[in-house]
Motif scaffolding. Structure first.
Motif, PDB file in Angstrom:
ATOM      1  N   ALA A  12       0.884  -1.150   0.134  1.00  0.00           N
ATOM      2  CA  ALA A  12       0.045  -0.035   0.086  1.00  0.00           C
ATOM      3  C   ALA A  12       0.707   1.129   0.132  1.00  0.00           C
ATOM      4  N   ASP A  13       2.121   0.994   0.386  1.00  0.00           N
ATOM      5  CA  ASP A  13       2.904   2.451   0.580  1.00  0.00           C
ATOM      6  C   ASP A  13       3.722   2.650  -0.799  1.00  0.00           C
ATOM      7  N   ILE A  14       3.598   1.676  -1.867  1.00  0.00           N
ATOM      8  CA  ILE A  14       4.165   1.823  -3.010  1.00  0.00           C
ATOM      9  C   ILE A  14       3.521   3.367  -3.736  1.00  0.00           C
ATOM     10  N   MET A  15       4.448   4.046  -4.341  1.00  0.00           N
ATOM     11  CA  MET A  15       4.035   5.429  -4.962  1.00  0.00           C
ATOM     12  C   MET A  15       2.946   4.993  -5.922  1.00  0.00           C
ATOM     13  N   THR A  16       2.148   5.929  -6.087  1.00  0.00           N
ATOM     14  CA  THR A  16       1.151   5.853  -7.377  1.00  0.00           C
ATOM     15  C   THR A  16       1.685   7.175  -8.178  1.00  0.00           C
ATOM     16  N   LYS A  17       0.947   7.366  -9.382  1.00  0.00           N
ATOM     17  CA  LYS A  17       1.532   8.390 -10.433  1.00  0.00           C
ATOM     18  C   LYS A  17       1.617   9.609  -9.621  1.00  0.00           C
ATOM     19  N   ASN A  18       2.816  10.481  -9.650  1.00  0.00           N
ATOM     20  CA  ASN A  18       2.823  12.004  -9.098  1.00  0.00           C
ATOM     21  C   ASN A  18       2.809  11.846  -7.888  1.00  0.00           C
ATOM     22  N   SER A  68       5.126   8.732  -1.234  1.00  0.00           N
ATOM     23  CA  SER A  68       4.858   8.240   0.010  1.00  0.00           C
ATOM     24  C   SER A  68       5.543   8.579   1.206  1.00  0.00           C
ATOM     25  N   LYS A  69       4.887   8.727   2.403  1.00  0.00           N
ATOM     26  CA  LYS A  69       5.802   9.334   3.662  1.00  0.00           C
ATOM     27  C   LYS A  69       6.962   8.344   3.839  1.00  0.00           C
ATOM     28  N   LYS A  70       6.802   7.040   3.694  1.00  0.00           N
ATOM     29  CA  LYS A  70       7.840   6.075   3.924  1.00  0.00           C
ATOM     30  C   LYS A  70       9.051   6.690   2.769  1.00  0.00           C
ATOM     31  N   GLN A  71       8.593   6.766   1.427  1.00  0.00           N
ATOM     32  CA  GLN A  71       9.684   7.164   0.648  1.00  0.00           C
ATOM     33  C   GLN A  71      10.240   8.520   0.803  1.00  0.00           C
ATOM     34  N   LYS A  72       9.712   9.586   1.214  1.00  0.00           N
ATOM     35  CA  LYS A  72      10.229  10.552   1.613  1.00  0.00           C
ATOM     36  C   LYS A  72      11.144  10.682   2.934  1.00  0.00           C
ATOM     37  N   LYS A  73      10.623   9.755   3.857  1.00  0.00           N
ATOM     38  CA  LYS A  73      11.529   9.424   5.141  1.00  0.00           C
ATOM     39  C   LYS A  73      12.871   8.584   4.481  1.00  0.00           C
ATOM     40  N   PHE A  74      12.760   7.844   3.655  1.00  0.00           N
ATOM     41  CA  PHE A  74      13.799   7.137   3.262  1.00  0.00           C
ATOM     42  C   PHE A  74      14.999   7.921   2.527  1.00  0.00           C
ATOM     43  N   TYR A 120      16.061   0.729   5.556  1.00  0.00           N
ATOM     44  CA  TYR A 120      14.961  -0.270   5.500  1.00  0.00           C
ATOM     45  C   TYR A 120      14.425  -0.322   7.087  1.00  0.00           C
ATOM     46  N   SER A 121      15.324  -0.907   8.047  1.00  0.00           N
ATOM     47  CA  SER A 121      14.297  -1.199   9.198  1.00  0.00           C
ATOM     48  C   SER A 121      13.803   0.111  10.086  1.00  0.00           C
ATOM     49  N   GLN A 122      14.265   1.450   9.821  1.00  0.00           N
ATOM     50  CA  GLN A 122      14.076   2.582  10.455  1.00  0.00           C
ATOM     51  C   GLN A 122      12.780   2.906   9.998  1.00  0.00           C
ATOM     52  N   ILE A 123      12.612   2.559   8.448  1.00  0.00           N
ATOM     53  CA  ILE A 123      11.061   3.123   7.806  1.00  0.00           C
ATOM     54  C   ILE A 123      10.265   1.710   7.553  1.00  0.00           C
ATOM     55  N   GLY A 124      10.612   0.717   7.969  1.00  0.00           N
ATOM     56  CA  GLY A 124       9.640  -0.312   8.142  1.00  0.00           C
ATOM     57  C   GLY A 124       9.506  -1.137   6.667  1.00  0.00           C
ATOM     58  N   ILE A 125      10.456  -1.064   5.756  1.00  0.00           N
ATOM     59  CA  ILE A 125      10.392  -1.908   4.484  1.00  0.00           C
ATOM     60  C   ILE A 125      11.407  -2.861   4.493  1.00  0.00           C
ATOM     61  N   ASN A 126      11.368  -3.703   3.395  1.00  0.00           N
ATOM     62  CA  ASN A 126      12.636  -4.666   3.157  1.00  0.00           C
ATOM     63  C   ASN A 126      13.253  -4.066   1.841  1.00  0.00           C
ATOM     64  N   GLU A 127      14.390  -4.761   1.596  1.00  0.00           N
ATOM     65  CA  GLU A 127      15.116  -4.428   0.437  1.00  0.00           C
ATOM     66  C   GLU A 127      14.253  -4.589  -1.007  1.00  0.00           C
ATOM     67  N   GLU A 128      13.504  -5.526  -1.090  1.00  0.00           N
ATOM     68  CA  GLU A 128      12.682  -5.829  -2.081  1.00  0.00           C
ATOM     69  C   GLU A 128      11.787  -4.669  -2.454  1.00  0.00           C
TER      70      GLU A 128
END
Length: 120
Positions: free
Chosen positions: A5-11, A14-20, A36-44
């Motif tokens: 659900a956190d993958i970016m949609t067009k234009n 996401s908050k996680k991407q900005k934090k990354f 990855y661990s700080q923002i709660g995602i995996n490498e994939e």
């Protein structure tokens, strides 16, 4: 999954991407896995983000803005090192000055080339 659900949609970024990107630019990590661990995602998930043109553009823009913002500090540090007699810093300084002069000369020549010839 929350990650899906956190993958970016067009234009949209996401908050996680900005934090990354914020963590990345502030060098707030030792290894990629720390980010990855700080923002709660995996490498994939990160590699999925990299396939998204919008995310890549956002990341490139953020990095460019960050670099431009750091330029005054870098120049000051370079000049400080030159004043201390650091030969590598002096070489870099004069290489940059010569490059700047060369680019200015190219612009001047281009302008002169664009001036129409007077016909008598």
């Amino acid at each position: 999954m929350e990650e899906e659900a956190d993958i970016m949609t067009k234009n949209e970024t996401s908050k996680k991407q900005k934090k990354f990107i914020e963590i990345l630019l502030n060098c707030d990590y030792e290894e990629d896995s720390d980010i990855y661990s700080q923002i709660g995602i995996n490498e994939e998930t990160f590699y999925k983000w990299l396939k998204d043109e919008g995310f890549k553009k956002y990341m490139e823009d953020a990095v460019s803005a960050h670099i431009i913002g750091e330029n005054p500090k870098v120049v000051k540090s370079l000049i400080d090192q030159c004043k201390k007699g650091n030969s590598t810093a002096l070489k870099i300084y004069f290489d940059l000055k010569n490059k700047e002069k060369s680019e200015t000369e190219k612009i001047y020549v281009t302008i002169l080339d664009d001036v129409p010839n007077e016909k008598n």
